[in-house]
Design a protein around this motif. Structure first.
Motif, PDB file in Angstrom:
ATOM      1  N   PRO A 206     -23.922   2.903 -44.186  1.00 30.46           N
ATOM      2  CA  PRO A 206     -23.289   1.778 -44.887  1.00 30.46           C
ATOM      3  C   PRO A 206     -23.547   1.814 -46.387  1.00 30.46           C
ATOM      4  O   PRO A 206     -22.661   1.506 -47.184  1.00 30.46           O
ATOM      5  N   GLU A 207     -24.756   2.203 -46.765  1.00 29.23           N
ATOM      6  CA  GLU A 207     -25.088   2.284 -48.184  1.00 29.23           C
ATOM      7  C   GLU A 207     -24.280   3.371 -48.872  1.00 29.23           C
ATOM      8  O   GLU A 207     -23.822   3.204 -50.005  1.00 29.23           O
ATOM      9  N   GLY A 208     -24.077   4.487 -48.192  1.00 32.67           N
ATOM     10  CA  GLY A 208     -23.278   5.566 -48.754  1.00 32.67           C
ATOM     11  C   GLY A 208     -21.836   5.158 -48.923  1.00 32.67           C
ATOM     12  O   GLY A 208     -21.203   5.454 -49.948  1.00 32.67           O
ATOM     13  N   TYR A 209     -21.311   4.452 -47.934  1.00 36.89           N
ATOM     14  CA  TYR A 209     -19.940   3.941 -47.995  1.00 36.89           C
ATOM     15  C   TYR A 209     -19.769   3.040 -49.212  1.00 36.89           C
ATOM     16  O   TYR A 209     -18.822   3.197 -49.996  1.00 36.89           O
ATOM     17  N   VAL A 210     -20.679   2.109 -49.388  1.00 30.44           N
ATOM     18  CA  VAL A 210     -20.593   1.168 -50.506  1.00 30.44           C
ATOM     19  C   VAL A 210     -20.667   1.904 -51.839  1.00 30.44           C
ATOM     20  O   VAL A 210     -19.934   1.598 -52.779  1.00 30.44           O
ATOM     21  N   SER A 211     -21.553   2.901 -51.940  1.00 31.33           N
ATOM     22  CA  SER A 211     -21.753   3.594 -53.215  1.00 31.33           C
ATOM     23  C   SER A 211     -20.538   4.392 -53.658  1.00 31.33           C
ATOM     24  O   SER A 211     -20.313   4.573 -54.860  1.00 31.33           O
ATOM     25  N   ILE A 212     -19.723   4.859 -52.727  1.00 33.70           N
ATOM     26  CA  ILE A 212     -18.542   5.661 -53.060  1.00 33.70           C
ATOM     27  C   ILE A 212     -17.288   4.800 -53.171  1.00 33.70           C
ATOM     28  O   ILE A 212     -16.422   5.047 -54.020  1.00 33.70           O
ATOM     29  N   PHE A 213     -17.194   3.774 -52.371  1.00 38.70           N
ATOM     30  CA  PHE A 213     -15.972   2.970 -52.323  1.00 38.70           C
ATOM     31  C   PHE A 213     -15.927   1.863 -53.383  1.00 38.70           C
ATOM     32  O   PHE A 213     -14.845   1.383 -53.700  1.00 38.70           O
ATOM     33  N   PHE A 214     -17.085   1.503 -53.932  1.00 42.46           N
ATOM     34  CA  PHE A 214     -17.108   0.350 -54.835  1.00 42.46           C
ATOM     35  C   PHE A 214     -17.994   0.616 -56.050  1.00 42.46           C
ATOM     36  O   PHE A 214     -18.917   1.428 -55.996  1.00 42.46           O
ATOM     37  N   THR A 215     -17.701  -0.096 -57.140  1.00 41.82           N
ATOM     38  CA  THR A 215     -18.416   0.135 -58.392  1.00 41.82           C
ATOM     39  C   THR A 215     -19.749  -0.595 -58.462  1.00 41.82           C
ATOM     40  O   THR A 215     -20.564  -0.297 -59.334  1.00 41.82           O
ATOM     41  N   SER A 216     -19.952  -1.552 -57.579  1.00 40.57           N
ATOM     42  CA  SER A 216     -21.236  -2.244 -57.554  1.00 40.57           C
ATOM     43  C   SER A 216     -21.599  -2.593 -56.127  1.00 40.57           C
ATOM     44  O   SER A 216     -20.722  -2.804 -55.281  1.00 40.57           O
ATOM     45  N   ALA A 217     -22.908  -2.680 -55.865  1.00 45.78           N
ATOM     46  CA  ALA A 217     -23.367  -3.003 -54.520  1.00 45.78           C
ATOM     47  C   ALA A 217     -22.930  -4.413 -54.127  1.00 45.78           C
ATOM     48  O   ALA A 217     -22.595  -4.666 -52.969  1.00 45.78           O
ATOM     49  N   GLU A 218     -22.913  -5.318 -55.092  1.00 44.77           N
ATOM     50  CA  GLU A 218     -22.534  -6.698 -54.790  1.00 44.77           C
ATOM     51  C   GLU A 218     -21.095  -6.776 -54.291  1.00 44.77           C
ATOM     52  O   GLU A 218     -20.810  -7.386 -53.258  1.00 44.77           O
ATOM     53  N   VAL A 219     -20.177  -6.133 -55.029  1.00 40.84           N
ATOM     54  CA  VAL A 219     -18.781  -6.121 -54.610  1.00 40.84           C
ATOM     55  C   VAL A 219     -18.638  -5.384 -53.288  1.00 40.84           C
ATOM     56  O   VAL A 219     -17.961  -5.839 -52.363  1.00 40.84           O
ATOM     57  N   GLY A 220     -19.291  -4.242 -53.175  1.00 43.38           N
ATOM     58  CA  GLY A 220     -19.188  -3.427 -51.977  1.00 43.38           C
ATOM     59  C   GLY A 220     -19.666  -4.137 -50.733  1.00 43.38           C
ATOM     60  O   GLY A 220     -19.037  -4.059 -49.671  1.00 43.38           O
ATOM     61  N   GLN A 221     -20.781  -4.840 -50.830  1.00 40.63           N
ATOM     62  CA  GLN A 221     -21.312  -5.538 -49.670  1.00 40.63           C
ATOM     63  C   GLN A 221     -20.406  -6.684 -49.244  1.00 40.63           C
ATOM     64  O   GLN A 221     -20.238  -6.949 -48.055  1.00 40.63           O
ATOM     65  N   THR A 222     -19.786  -7.341 -50.231  1.00 42.14           N
ATOM     66  CA  THR A 222     -18.855  -8.426 -49.913  1.00 42.14           C
ATOM     67  C   THR A 222     -17.654  -7.901 -49.143  1.00 42.14           C
ATOM     68  O   THR A 222     -17.260  -8.447 -48.108  1.00 42.14           O
ATOM     69  N   VAL A 223     -17.054  -6.811 -49.658  1.00 43.07           N
ATOM     70  CA  VAL A 223     -15.876  -6.249 -48.998  1.00 43.07           C
ATOM     71  C   VAL A 223     -16.252  -5.620 -47.659  1.00 43.07           C
ATOM     72  O   VAL A 223     -15.547  -5.784 -46.663  1.00 43.07           O
ATOM     73  N   ALA A 224     -17.369  -4.892 -47.626  1.00 36.60           N
ATOM     74  CA  ALA A 224     -17.794  -4.263 -46.379  1.00 36.60           C
ATOM     75  C   ALA A 224     -18.042  -5.307 -45.299  1.00 36.60           C
ATOM     76  O   ALA A 224     -17.719  -5.098 -44.122  1.00 36.60           O
ATOM     77  N   GLY A 225     -18.601  -6.455 -45.686  1.00 40.43           N
ATOM     78  CA  GLY A 225     -18.810  -7.523 -44.716  1.00 40.43           C
ATOM     79  C   GLY A 225     -17.496  -8.021 -44.145  1.00 40.43           C
ATOM     80  O   GLY A 225     -17.405  -8.351 -42.959  1.00 40.43           O
ATOM     81  N   ARG A 226     -16.459  -8.049 -44.998  1.00 45.66           N
ATOM     82  CA  ARG A 226     -15.138  -8.485 -44.544  1.00 45.66           C
ATOM     83  C   ARG A 226     -14.510  -7.428 -43.630  1.00 45.66           C
ATOM     84  O   ARG A 226     -13.930  -7.755 -42.586  1.00 45.66           O
ATOM     85  N   VAL A 227     -14.635  -6.169 -44.009  1.00 43.32           N
ATOM     86  CA  VAL A 227     -14.028  -5.087 -43.232  1.00 43.32           C
ATOM     87  C   VAL A 227     -14.669  -4.981 -41.855  1.00 43.32           C
ATOM     88  O   VAL A 227     -13.980  -4.900 -40.836  1.00 43.32           O
ATOM     89  N   PHE A 228     -15.985  -4.984 -41.832  1.00 36.20           N
ATOM     90  CA  PHE A 228     -16.677  -4.704 -40.575  1.00 36.20           C
ATOM     91  C   PHE A 228     -17.129  -5.957 -39.827  1.00 36.20           C
ATOM     92  O   PHE A 228     -17.574  -5.863 -38.684  1.00 36.20           O
ATOM     93  N   GLY A 229     -16.988  -7.129 -40.448  1.00 37.15           N
ATOM     94  CA  GLY A 229     -17.459  -8.343 -39.807  1.00 37.15           C
ATOM     95  C   GLY A 229     -16.385  -9.296 -39.339  1.00 37.15           C
ATOM     96  O   GLY A 229     -16.676 -10.285 -38.663  1.00 37.15           O
ATOM     97  N   SER A 230     -15.125  -9.013 -39.680  1.00 37.60           N
ATOM     98  CA  SER A 230     -14.052  -9.946 -39.343  1.00 37.60           C
ATOM     99  C   SER A 230     -13.672  -9.897 -37.870  1.00 37.60           C
ATOM    100  O   SER A 230     -13.346 -10.924 -37.266  1.00 37.60           O
ATOM    101  N   ARG A 231     -13.698  -8.712 -37.278  1.00 30.80           N
ATOM    102  CA  ARG A 231     -13.311  -8.582 -35.859  1.00 30.80           C
ATOM    103  C   ARG A 231     -14.539  -8.788 -34.989  1.00 30.80           C
ATOM    104  O   ARG A 231     -15.554  -8.105 -35.154  1.00 30.80           O
ATOM    105  N   THR A 232     -14.429  -9.716 -34.056  1.00 33.17           N
ATOM    106  CA  THR A 232     -15.569 -10.040 -33.191  1.00 33.17           C
ATOM    107  C   THR A 232     -15.470  -9.414 -31.807  1.00 33.17           C
ATOM    108  O   THR A 232     -16.452  -9.380 -31.066  1.00 33.17           O
ATOM    109  N   GLU A 233     -14.276  -8.920 -31.438  1.00 32.84           N
ATOM    110  CA  GLU A 233     -14.106  -8.272 -30.142  1.00 32.84           C
ATOM    111  C   GLU A 233     -12.966  -7.270 -30.217  1.00 32.84           C
ATOM    112  O   GLU A 233     -12.189  -7.255 -31.177  1.00 32.84           O
ATOM    113  N   GLY A 234     -12.887  -6.411 -29.213  1.00 27.07           N
ATOM    114  CA  GLY A 234     -11.810  -5.423 -29.177  1.00 27.07           C
ATOM    115  C   GLY A 234     -11.936  -4.361 -30.236  1.00 27.07           C
ATOM    116  O   GLY A 234     -10.945  -3.925 -30.820  1.00 27.07           O
TER     117      GLY A 234
END
Length: 278
Positions: A156-184
């Protein structure tokens, strides 16, 4: 109301014998379907739900796992050309005869090949974080990039470091990408898929100026986009690509890296809608 975080995964068996997993959001009553082509090691769950929801306003948006990826059967091809063949098989299996394409990173390479392989199938093309085949400097990614996103166990840290310019922005978006779906959830991509996809990236990037001439065969309108700080596919390749295509426009999004389209999802979706509706 359905959203990308709640819609169910469907399957379709194509003529190549592969059963493709896909998700479909929105209505195709008013516009051509938009087919999304995913990045290196990504599956259905790696699309930003906020982006897909925004893109699906006024059109049908289809995401899918290509051959051997996630929940799709078969084995992952080792070349971009073979990945394009799989994508054409999938689109044809859905009964679609004319689509728009949005390819992201490795998916943008596949989108270029689809347009060359089956031009009658493609109306307009969006290439996000992209580069042309054979461009100098694209024979594999920088060591720090492949170390961050190409390990045996996805980081996850590697993903954030390449996909986003800051850890703060990256963690926010990553939380949305990987946390929005609760099943399936989709099936995680395998190490075999990672190896095959990086083989395809390496083959695509073998320096060969003659390959750049192939872009003259893509006559559809193309929207080329990237973040200004993408360490994986540098923005200069977006300008090179747009300059080589007969009918292209380019936009570089500020203070953004490889995942610019997730970070700037509303702006990017609006830009894509404007481009596709021309």
């Amino acid at each position: 109301m359905s959203t990308y975080a709640t819609i169910k995964t469907q399957t379709v068996k194509a003529a190549d014998g592969v059963t493709y997993a896909y998700r479909s959001l929105g209505s195709d009553a008013d516009a051509r379907p938009l087919v999304l082509l995913q990045h290196f090691r990504g599956n259905l769950d790696n699309w930003d739900p906020a982006l897909v929801d925004a893109l699906a306003r006024g059109r049908r948006v289809i995401t899918f796992d290509n051959r051997g990826v996630g929940a799709t059967s078969g084995s992952t091809p080792h070349t971009v050309a073979a990945m394009a063949e799989g994508a054409v098989e999938f689109i044809t299996a859905l009964g679609l005869t004319r689509v728009d394409l949005l390819g992201f990173s490795l998916g943008s390479f596949v989108a270029q090949e689809i347009a060359l392989l089956r031009p009658s199938l493609v109306n307009r093309i969006v290439l996000a974080s992209s580069a042309p085949q054979g461009a100098p400097g694209m024979h594999g990614w920088a060591p720090e990039v492949i170390e961050a996103v190409g390990g045996k166990v996805p980081s996850p840290e590697g993903y954030v470091s390449i996909f986003f310019t800051s850890a703060e922005v990256g963690q926010t978006v990553a939380g949305r990408v990987f946390g929005s779906r609760t099943e399936g959830h989709d099936v995680q991509t395998t190490w075999a898929t990672r190896l095959a996809q990086y083989d395809a990236v390496m083959h695509w990037g073998i320096p060969n100026h003659a390959q750049l001439e192939r872009l003259q065969g893509i006559t559809q309108p193309v929207y080329v986009a990237n973040g200004d700080s993408d360490p994986m596919i540098l923005p200069r390749y977006s300008h090179l690509l747009a300059g080589l295509l007969p009918n292209a426009e380019v936009k570089i999004y500020p203070d953004a890296a490889h995942g610019f389209l997730f970070q700037h999802h509303e702006e990017f979706a609006a830009d894509v809608a404007t481009f596709l509706d021309k």
